[in-house]
Write an enzyme that holds these catalytic residues in place. Structure first.
Site, PDB file in Angstrom:
ATOM      1  N   GLY A   1       0.777  -1.241   0.000  1.00  0.00           N
ATOM      2  CA  GLY A   1       0.000   0.000   0.000  1.00  0.00           C
ATOM      3  C   GLY A   1       0.804   1.284   0.000  1.00  0.00           C
ATOM      4  O   GLY A   1       0.305   2.328   0.435  1.00  0.00           O
ATOM      5  N   SER A   2       2.028   1.240  -0.530  1.00  0.00           N
ATOM      6  CA  SER A   2       2.815   2.487  -0.536  1.00  0.00           C
ATOM      7  C   SER A   2       2.252   3.492  -1.543  1.00  0.00           C
ATOM      8  O   SER A   2       2.328   4.708  -1.320  1.00  0.00           O
ATOM      9  CB  SER A   2       4.297   2.212  -0.805  1.00  0.00           C
ATOM     10  OG  SER A   2       4.515   1.798  -2.122  1.00  0.00           O
TER      11      SER A   2
ATOM     12  N   THR B   1      -8.725  -2.117 -19.170  1.00  0.00           N
ATOM     13  CA  THR B   1      -9.675  -2.810 -20.037  1.00  0.00           C
ATOM     14  C   THR B   1      -9.577  -4.300 -19.711  1.00  0.00           C
ATOM     15  O   THR B   1      -8.793  -4.692 -18.842  1.00  0.00           O
ATOM     16  CB  THR B   1      -9.332  -2.585 -21.525  1.00  0.00           C
ATOM     17  OG1 THR B   1      -8.027  -3.132 -21.773  1.00  0.00           O
ATOM     18  CG2 THR B   1      -9.352  -1.108 -21.887  1.00  0.00           C
TER      19      THR B   1
ATOM     20  N   ASN C   1      -4.827   1.789 -13.487  1.00  0.00           N
ATOM     21  CA  ASN C   1      -3.917   0.866 -12.817  1.00  0.00           C
ATOM     22  C   ASN C   1      -2.505   1.419 -12.934  1.00  0.00           C
ATOM     23  O   ASN C   1      -2.153   2.020 -13.949  1.00  0.00           O
ATOM     24  CB  ASN C   1      -3.980  -0.504 -13.521  1.00  0.00           C
ATOM     25  CG  ASN C   1      -3.027  -1.531 -12.921  1.00  0.00           C
ATOM     26  OD1 ASN C   1      -2.937  -1.666 -11.692  1.00  0.00           O
ATOM     27  ND2 ASN C   1      -2.317  -2.257 -13.768  1.00  0.00           N
TER      28      ASN C   1
ATOM     29  N   SER D   1       4.059   2.724 -15.594  1.00  0.00           N
ATOM     30  CA  SER D   1       3.009   3.304 -16.441  1.00  0.00           C
ATOM     31  C   SER D   1       1.702   3.359 -15.665  1.00  0.00           C
ATOM     32  O   SER D   1       1.411   2.466 -14.859  1.00  0.00           O
ATOM     33  CB  SER D   1       2.772   2.432 -17.683  1.00  0.00           C
ATOM     34  OG  SER D   1       3.970   2.162 -18.363  1.00  0.00           O
TER      35      SER D   1
ATOM     36  N   ARG E   1     -14.563 -16.821  -9.824  1.00  0.00           N
ATOM     37  CA  ARG E   1     -13.866 -15.531  -9.895  1.00  0.00           C
ATOM     38  C   ARG E   1     -14.823 -14.400 -10.255  1.00  0.00           C
ATOM     39  O   ARG E   1     -14.765 -13.311  -9.697  1.00  0.00           O
ATOM     40  CB  ARG E   1     -12.737 -15.593 -10.939  1.00  0.00           C
ATOM     41  CG  ARG E   1     -11.653 -16.580 -10.615  1.00  0.00           C
ATOM     42  CD  ARG E   1     -10.518 -16.460 -11.615  1.00  0.00           C
ATOM     43  NE  ARG E   1      -9.950 -15.113 -11.572  1.00  0.00           N
ATOM     44  CZ  ARG E   1      -9.008 -14.721 -10.722  1.00  0.00           C
ATOM     45  NH1 ARG E   1      -8.512 -15.577  -9.857  1.00  0.00           N
ATOM     46  NH2 ARG E   1      -8.562 -13.482 -10.746  1.00  0.00           N
TER      47      ARG E   1
ATOM     48  N   MET F   1      -3.447  -7.169  -7.070  1.00  0.00           N
ATOM     49  CA  MET F   1      -2.818  -8.252  -7.828  1.00  0.00           C
ATOM     50  C   MET F   1      -3.846  -9.283  -8.301  1.00  0.00           C
ATOM     51  O   MET F   1      -3.715 -10.473  -8.076  1.00  0.00           O
ATOM     52  CB  MET F   1      -1.750  -8.931  -6.942  1.00  0.00           C
ATOM     53  CG  MET F   1      -0.710  -7.971  -6.413  1.00  0.00           C
ATOM     54  SD  MET F   1       0.119  -7.032  -7.722  1.00  0.00           S
ATOM     55  CE  MET F   1       1.156  -8.317  -8.397  1.00  0.00           C
TER      56      MET F   1
ATOM     57  N   GLU G   1      -8.163  -6.512 -21.293  1.00  0.00           N
ATOM     58  CA  GLU G   1      -6.856  -7.060 -21.634  1.00  0.00           C
ATOM     59  C   GLU G   1      -5.857  -6.741 -20.521  1.00  0.00           C
ATOM     60  O   GLU G   1      -5.705  -5.561 -20.150  1.00  0.00           O
ATOM     61  CB  GLU G   1      -6.383  -6.424 -22.952  1.00  0.00           C
ATOM     62  CG  GLU G   1      -5.118  -7.036 -23.503  1.00  0.00           C
ATOM     63  CD  GLU G   1      -4.561  -6.230 -24.680  1.00  0.00           C
ATOM     64  OE1 GLU G   1      -3.387  -6.409 -24.991  1.00  0.00           O
ATOM     65  OE2 GLU G   1      -5.315  -5.405 -25.241  1.00  0.00           O
ATOM     66  N   LEU G   2      -5.157  -7.752 -20.001  1.00  0.00           N
ATOM     67  CA  LEU G   2      -4.251  -7.557 -18.869  1.00  0.00           C
ATOM     68  C   LEU G   2      -3.198  -6.487 -19.168  1.00  0.00           C
ATOM     69  O   LEU G   2      -2.416  -6.634 -20.108  1.00  0.00           O
ATOM     70  CB  LEU G   2      -3.562  -8.883 -18.519  1.00  0.00           C
ATOM     71  CG  LEU G   2      -2.519  -8.809 -17.401  1.00  0.00           C
ATOM     72  CD1 LEU G   2      -3.170  -8.495 -16.062  1.00  0.00           C
ATOM     73  CD2 LEU G   2      -1.717 -10.095 -17.329  1.00  0.00           C
ATOM     74  N   ASP G   3      -3.170  -5.438 -18.343  1.00  0.00           N
ATOM     75  CA  ASP G   3      -2.208  -4.331 -18.485  1.00  0.00           C
ATOM     76  C   ASP G   3      -2.204  -3.776 -19.909  1.00  0.00           C
ATOM     77  O   ASP G   3      -1.175  -3.295 -20.402  1.00  0.00           O
ATOM     78  CB  ASP G   3      -0.790  -4.781 -18.078  1.00  0.00           C
ATOM     79  CG  ASP G   3      -0.742  -5.268 -16.629  1.00  0.00           C
ATOM     80  OD1 ASP G   3      -1.411  -4.660 -15.780  1.00  0.00           O
ATOM     81  OD2 ASP G   3      -0.042  -6.253 -16.352  1.00  0.00           O
TER      82      ASP G   3
ATOM     83  N   HIS H   1       1.338   0.194 -13.195  1.00  0.00           N
ATOM     84  CA  HIS H   1       2.057  -1.033 -13.544  1.00  0.00           C
ATOM     85  C   HIS H   1       3.553  -0.732 -13.631  1.00  0.00           C
ATOM     86  O   HIS H   1       3.950   0.244 -14.274  1.00  0.00           O
ATOM     87  CB  HIS H   1       1.539  -1.569 -14.890  1.00  0.00           C
ATOM     88  CG  HIS H   1       2.206  -2.844 -15.293  1.00  0.00           C
ATOM     89  ND1 HIS H   1       1.905  -4.052 -14.696  1.00  0.00           N
ATOM     90  CD2 HIS H   1       3.179  -3.097 -16.199  1.00  0.00           C
ATOM     91  CE1 HIS H   1       2.657  -4.991 -15.230  1.00  0.00           C
ATOM     92  NE2 HIS H   1       3.440  -4.452 -16.149  1.00  0.00           N
TER      93      HIS H   1
HETATM   94  C1  GRF Z   1       3.831  -1.436  -7.315  1.00  0.00           C
HETATM   95  O1  GRF Z   1       5.103  -1.699  -7.833  1.00  0.00           O
HETATM   96  C2  GRF Z   1       2.825  -1.385  -8.417  1.00  0.00           C
HETATM   97  O2  GRF Z   1       3.307  -0.814  -9.589  1.00  0.00           O
HETATM   98  C3  GRF Z   1       2.556  -2.840  -8.640  1.00  0.00           C
HETATM   99  O3  GRF Z   1       2.553  -3.399  -7.355  1.00  0.00           O
HETATM  100  C4  GRF Z   1       3.354  -2.605  -6.488  1.00  0.00           C
HETATM  101  C5  GRF Z   1       2.481  -2.176  -5.355  1.00  0.00           C
HETATM  102  O4  GRF Z   1       3.176  -1.498  -4.367  1.00  0.00           O
HETATM  103  N1  GRF Z   1       1.361  -3.057  -9.397  1.00  0.00           N
HETATM  104  P1  GRF Z   1       2.387  -0.845  -3.142  1.00  0.00           P
HETATM  105  O5  GRF Z   1       1.424  -1.910  -2.603  1.00  0.00           O
HETATM  106  O6  GRF Z   1       1.646   0.349  -3.666  1.00  0.00           O
HETATM  107  O7  GRF Z   1       3.435  -0.499  -2.161  1.00  0.00           O
END
Ligand code: GRF
Length: 213
Positions: free
Chosen positions: A15-16, A144, A110, A139, A68, A93, A146-148, A112
């Site tokens: 969660g940073s 959408t 998102n 990025s 799911r 995730m 489609e993954l990432d 990524h």
């Molecule tokens: C980050 O690197 C983000 O880009 C990726 O997962 C990580 C999450 O970090 N999708 P945090 O939980 O926000 O610290």
């Protein structure tokens, strides 16, 4: 003055990026209200950061849930109850079911850790190193099915240095991710970014290449 953008943040772990959004909001640079933080992992550290900040949380355990699509529908029904204008996946995730995304098209982003379209999916730092890339980055894209794969709003680049390993690269990129995500959410909150039939517009002009932060 427009009212603060109502934002839902989804996290699965540390969660940073969420903390960066909270800090920017508190410092007055981000005209948003984080109305809920939701997670598929009840033990996610990000949920604790949200509670510490007095933000409502939703924790729905994905463990043991085989259907799911039903899980995603339940999670998003709970999120929708907070009436967010924007959903931010920040270290969430989970690949979301296409049906659940449809009503949020153009309102869900998102972050990524790669320079998309390079390296969608996992292990992005390792893959950039193995490919011998000179630059790496992060990025922010609209989500959408489609993954990432949705339209990229903006990216942030760092140089890959001799001696870098996965951990060093991830650590150097993280503060850049935080700045990138905050900047993208700021632009959206300011009403500068619009989505029209899958095409992003920035200040009324079509975005042809991702912005750089
Ligand atoms: C980050 O690197 C983000 O880009 C990726 O997962 C990580 C999450 O970090 N999708 P945090 O939980 O926000 O610290």
């Amino acid at each position: 003055m427009r009212p603060p953008l109502r934002v839902a943040v989804l996290v699965s772990g540390r969660g940073s990026n969420l903390q960066a959004l909270i800090a920017a909001q508190r410092s007055g640079t981000l005209p948003i209200e984080i109305v809920v933080v939701a997670s598929d992992k009840p033990a996610a550290e990000g949920l604790r950061h949200a509670r510490d900040a007095g933000i409502a949380t939703v924790a729905l355990d994905a463990a043991g849930r085989r259907d799911r699509a039903a899980f995603d529908a339940e999670l998003f029904a709970k999120i929708a109850a907070f009436a967010p204008d924007l959903v931010v996946l920040a270290g969430f995730m989970r690949v979301l079911d296409a049906a659940v995304l449809t009503p949020w098209t153009g309102r869900i982003i998102n972050i990524h850790p790669s320079l998309l379209p390079k390296y969608p999916g996992l292990h992005t730092h390792r893959r950039a190193l193995q490919a011998g890339d000179a630059v790496h980055g992060a990025s922010v894209h609209f989500v959408t099915a489609e993954l990432d794969g949705g339209p990229v709003l903006a990216c942030s680049e760092i140089a890959i240095e001799a001696g870098d390993d996965d951990a060093a690269l991830a650590a150097r990129l993280l503060p850049r991710e935080h700045a990138l995500l905050c900047r993208c959410v700021q632009w959206i909150a300011q009403g500068r970014i619009t989505w029209q039939d899958g095409q992003l517009q920035v200040d009324g002009e079509p975005l042809t290449t991702p912005l750089h932060v």
